[in-house]
Each structure stands twice: as structure tokens, then as C-alpha cells.
Write a protein that holds these residues in place. Structure first.
Motif, mmCIF file in Angstrom:
data_model
loop_
_atom_site.group_PDB
_atom_site.id
_atom_site.type_symbol
_atom_site.label_atom_id
_atom_site.label_comp_id
_atom_site.label_asym_id
_atom_site.label_seq_id
_atom_site.Cartn_x
_atom_site.Cartn_y
_atom_site.Cartn_z
ATOM 1 N N PRO A 152 9.988 4.052 -2.536
ATOM 2 C CA PRO A 152 9.415 2.730 -2.232
ATOM 3 C C PRO A 152 8.886 2.709 -0.802
ATOM 4 C CG PRO A 152 11.557 2.519 -3.290
ATOM 5 C CD PRO A 152 11.401 3.978 -2.965
ATOM 6 N N LYS A 153 7.809 1.966 -0.584
ATOM 7 C CA LYS A 153 7.136 1.958 0.716
ATOM 8 C C LYS A 153 7.040 0.542 1.280
ATOM 9 C CE LYS A 153 4.402 5.893 -0.852
ATOM 10 N NZ LYS A 153 5.114 5.987 -2.153
ATOM 11 N N THR A 154 7.148 0.435 2.582
ATOM 12 C CA THR A 154 6.854 -0.806 3.279
ATOM 13 C C THR A 154 5.385 -0.782 3.658
ATOM 14 O OG1 THR A 154 9.090 -0.931 4.173
ATOM 15 C CG2 THR A 154 7.384 -2.247 5.271
ATOM 16 N N VAL A 155 4.623 -1.773 3.199
ATOM 17 C CA VAL A 155 3.172 -1.768 3.359
ATOM 18 C C VAL A 155 2.723 -3.025 4.089
ATOM 19 C CG1 VAL A 155 0.951 -1.645 2.163
ATOM 20 C CG2 VAL A 155 2.958 -0.482 1.198
ATOM 21 N N ASP A 156 1.902 -2.844 5.116
ATOM 22 C CA ASP A 156 1.275 -3.959 5.834
ATOM 23 C C ASP A 156 -0.233 -3.783 5.790
ATOM 24 O OD1 ASP A 156 3.730 -5.156 6.709
ATOM 25 O OD2 ASP A 156 3.897 -3.577 8.217
ATOM 26 N N THR A 157 -0.967 -4.871 6.006
ATOM 27 C CA THR A 157 -2.417 -4.805 6.071
ATOM 28 C C THR A 157 -2.871 -4.778 7.520
ATOM 29 O OG1 THR A 157 -2.592 -7.214 5.938
ATOM 30 C CG2 THR A 157 -2.733 -5.991 3.878
ATOM 31 N N LYS A 158 -4.102 -4.254 7.713
ATOM 32 C CA LYS A 158 -4.672 -4.163 9.062
ATOM 33 C C LYS A 158 -5.939 -5.019 9.149
ATOM 34 C CE LYS A 158 -4.702 0.401 9.275
ATOM 35 N NZ LYS A 158 -4.812 1.775 9.846
ATOM 36 N N ASN A 186 -4.251 6.010 -1.542
ATOM 37 C CA ASN A 186 -3.755 6.968 -2.529
ATOM 38 C C ASN A 186 -2.239 7.124 -2.416
ATOM 39 O OD1 ASN A 186 -6.426 7.372 -3.184
ATOM 40 N ND2 ASN A 186 -6.579 9.388 -2.243
ATOM 41 N N PHE A 187 -1.757 7.210 -1.192
ATOM 42 C CA PHE A 187 -0.322 7.381 -0.932
ATOM 43 C C PHE A 187 0.474 6.223 -1.521
ATOM 44 C CE2 PHE A 187 3.267 6.810 2.144
ATOM 45 C CZ PHE A 187 3.946 7.990 1.882
ATOM 46 N N ILE A 188 -0.005 5.019 -1.330
ATOM 47 C CA ILE A 188 0.687 3.833 -1.853
ATOM 48 C C ILE A 188 0.773 3.883 -3.374
ATOM 49 C CG2 ILE A 188 0.472 1.323 -2.136
ATOM 50 C CD1 ILE A 188 -0.751 1.330 0.737
ATOM 51 N N HIS A 189 -0.299 4.352 -3.998
ATOM 52 C CA HIS A 189 -0.353 4.398 -5.467
ATOM 53 C C HIS A 189 0.186 5.701 -6.040
ATOM 54 C CE1 HIS A 189 -2.544 0.627 -6.282
ATOM 55 N NE2 HIS A 189 -3.071 0.822 -5.083
ATOM 56 N N ARG A 190 0.713 6.556 -5.212
ATOM 57 C CA ARG A 190 1.241 7.862 -5.637
ATOM 58 C C ARG A 190 0.162 8.713 -6.292
ATOM 59 N NH1 ARG A 190 7.022 5.769 -8.202
ATOM 60 N NH2 ARG A 190 7.759 4.711 -6.321
ATOM 61 N N TYR A 191 -1.042 8.581 -5.806
ATOM 62 C CA TYR A 191 -2.155 9.428 -6.229
ATOM 63 C C TYR A 191 -2.174 10.620 -5.281
ATOM 64 C CZ TYR A 191 -6.928 10.606 -7.735
ATOM 65 O OH TYR A 191 -8.045 11.228 -8.245
ATOM 66 N N PRO A 192 -2.167 11.853 -5.752
ATOM 67 C CA PRO A 192 -1.778 12.990 -4.915
ATOM 68 C C PRO A 192 -2.790 13.479 -3.888
ATOM 69 C CG PRO A 192 -2.345 13.748 -7.118
ATOM 70 C CD PRO A 192 -2.342 12.240 -7.168
ATOM 71 N N LEU A 193 -3.934 12.804 -3.736
ATOM 72 C CA LEU A 193 -4.915 13.225 -2.736
ATOM 73 C C LEU A 193 -4.632 12.514 -1.421
ATOM 74 C CD1 LEU A 193 -8.105 13.375 -4.952
ATOM 75 C CD2 LEU A 193 -6.598 15.246 -4.271
ATOM 76 N N VAL A 194 -3.670 13.042 -0.683
ATOM 77 C CA VAL A 194 -3.286 12.515 0.631
ATOM 78 C C VAL A 194 -3.088 13.710 1.567
ATOM 79 C CG1 VAL A 194 -2.159 10.498 -0.372
ATOM 80 C CG2 VAL A 194 -0.813 12.528 0.116
ATOM 81 N N CYS A 195 -3.202 13.459 2.859
ATOM 82 C CA CYS A 195 -3.028 14.557 3.805
ATOM 83 C C CYS A 195 -2.747 14.015 5.199
ATOM 84 C CB CYS A 195 -4.272 15.445 3.848
ATOM 85 S SG CYS A 195 -5.767 14.615 4.462
#
Length: 277
Positions: free
Chosen positions: A33-39, A100-109
Motif C-alpha cells: 500500500p502507498k501513501t499518495v499526494d498530488t502536486k 505506473n508505480f501507483i497502479h502496479r504497472y511494471p514500467l517504473v524506474c
């Protein structure tokens, strides 16, 4: 010229180690689980892992190279302007592809670029989910997991797979420019792809999986590493107008060849986002 006390070998090895350490943090957090904020808008996100990775990198850099400078995405989130000087400067995106990271889509770096005398010296892009580690050092080539990379031999848009991004902006002018440029290129190329991460798009060009990529609105931390990786793989990086790349301009185009790059540049509708500096 680099400062007389600049140790290129030590800096390069340090960058390799830091990219791997950051990648381990990203991989560990990927399915949690992730803590997510907007910018800047409601689809421009930052997570607790973005902040933790950047904090770690800043701490490690400051401890190892106290005279080196640092430009990081999250450190710039409050609108603080950055200036790129001749001093060794680490330009970092802790997670490129946060959506992508938030949605667990594997194209992150993680993307780490070291610039010296306002020129790229080293670049590291690591996708720990798919175990893809791209690296480059000035005048020494570009590599994927230790194997040398080379761009494709494509010189014509008609034979090209082109990367592009919709971006996260809600700004109507930006959206219209993306649609306009897509329409200008749509019937001229083989196809179009979008990964949701600038650094991995550039690396796709470097390894010959794609032939070109352009974007308006990117930041210095998005392109600092990838620009060197593309060049060291034999590719061409420039401003979308065809001029020299300005890493702080938020405008970038890369391609397998200068001929292809300038063909695409001649077709693009130009926009000029607010600069990073």
C-alpha cells in the motif's frame, strides 16, 4: 573542464551502487500500500517511496561528495528553481513513472544523471521490477545489464516506431499540442507507443526497440540520464526544433539518427513550457 578534484571513477561506481540501492527500495514497495499526494494537478502524484528514495540519495551523495550539487524532482516540487552550474551535479528522478508505480504497472524506474561542466558524464536508469539496468559513461558506451547497446539503423519516419506521451498536464494548450503533433505524425510512421516514463522511453530508443521519442513538458530529472544513454548507444538527442538539447528547457527529442530526428522536428508543432531554471 571538470574540477581538478573530480574523481570520475569513484563517481561512476557510486552512481551504479546508488541506482541499485534505490531500485531495491522501489521493488520492495512496489506491491505494498502507498501513501499518495498530488502536486501540480489531480493526476500529478508523489508517493512516500518517491520521497524516501530521493531523501536516501541526497543523504548518500552529500556524505560521499559534499561539494557536489543536487537537483531532484521532489526537492523541486515546491516550485523552487534550479540552476545547472559547472560543478558536478546529480540530477535525479527517484521514481520515473509514478502513475505506473501507483497502479502496479511494471514500467517504473529510478533515473540518475551526473552532469559535470554542464555536460552529461554518467547516466543510470534502473527498472527493478523487470530487472533492466541501463548505464552509460561519457565516451565509453551504453549498456543494458552489462551488454552494449546500439540504436536501430532507421533513418526514415515511415519505418519508425515512435514513443510519445500524453503527459500529466490538465492544461488545454498542452493537451491540444499533443493531439496536434500526434495527428501530424500518425500517418507517417510505423506506429506509436507510450510507456508512461520518459527515461524508459529514451532507453527504448537506445536499445533499438523504438526509433524516436519526443516530449514537451519533461524536466531535467527526466532526461539527464537518458540523454547520455541514447548518445552513447549511437543515437541523437536534440531540442524538438532541431537545435542543441538544453536539459533545463523541458523540451527533448531523441532518435536513432540525425536524419530521422530532423525529419520529425520539421513536422512538429512547437510549444515552450516554463523552464526548470
Amino acid at each position: 573542464m571538470p574540477p581538478s578534484d573530480f574523481d570520475g571513477n569513484a563517481s561512476y561506481e557510486f552512481g551504479l551502487a546508488m541506482a541499485k540501492k534505490a531500485g531495491a527500495m522501489i521493488k520492495d514497495a512496489f506491491r505494498r500500500p502507498k501513501t499518495v499526494d498530488t502536486k501540480t494537478c489531480d493526476i500529478d502524484f508523489v508517493t512516500d517511496t518517491d520521497r524516501a528514495v530521493e531523501k536516501m540519495l541526497l543523504s548518500e551523495i552529500s556524505a560521499r561528495f559534499p561539494t557536489h550539487k543536487f537537483i531532484g524532482e521532489e526537492a523541486s516540487a515546491d516550485g523552487t528553481k534550479n540552476s545547472l552550474t559547472a560543478e558536478p551535479t546529480w540530477i535525479i528522478d527517484p521514481i520515473d513513472g509514478t502513475m505506473n508505480f501507483i497502479h502496479r504497472y511494471p514500467l517504473v524506474c529510478v533515473s540518475i544523471g551526473l552532469w559535470v561542466d554542464k555536460e552529461p558524464f554518467a547516466g543510470f536508469v534502473f527498472n527493478p521490477i523487470l530487472d533492466l539496468f541501463y548505464s552509460a559513461r561519457k565516451n565509453e558506451g551504453a549498456f543494458l545489464n552489462g551488454k552494449r547497446l546500439h540504436v536501430s539503423d532507421t533513418t526514415s519516419l515511415s519505418q519508425s516506431l515512435v514513443m510519445f506521451e500524453l503527459g500529466t498536464a490538465r492544461d488545454p494548450a498542452k493537451r491540444e499540442s499533443v493531439i496536434e503533433n500526434f495527428n501530424r505524425l500518425l500517418d507517417r510512421g510505423h506506429g506509436f507507443r507510450s510507456m508512461g516514463t520518459c527515461a524508459l522511453n529514451m532507453c527504448a530508443v537506445a536499445e533499438g526497440g523504438a526509433d524516436a521519442y519526443f516530449e514537451y513538458g519533461v524536466h531535467s530529472w527526466d532526461v539527464a540520464a537518458g540523454s547520455l544513454i541514447v548518445r552513447e548507444a549511437g543515437g541523437y538527442v536534440c531540442d524538438p526544433s532541431g537545435g542543441d538539447l538544453d536539459v533545463m528547457s523541458r523540451r527533448m527529442l531523441c532518435a536513432a539518427s540525425p536524419v530521422l530526428a530532423h525529419e520529425i522536428c520539421s513536422l512538429l508543432f512547437q510549444i515552450y513550457p516554463e523552464r526548470d531554471d
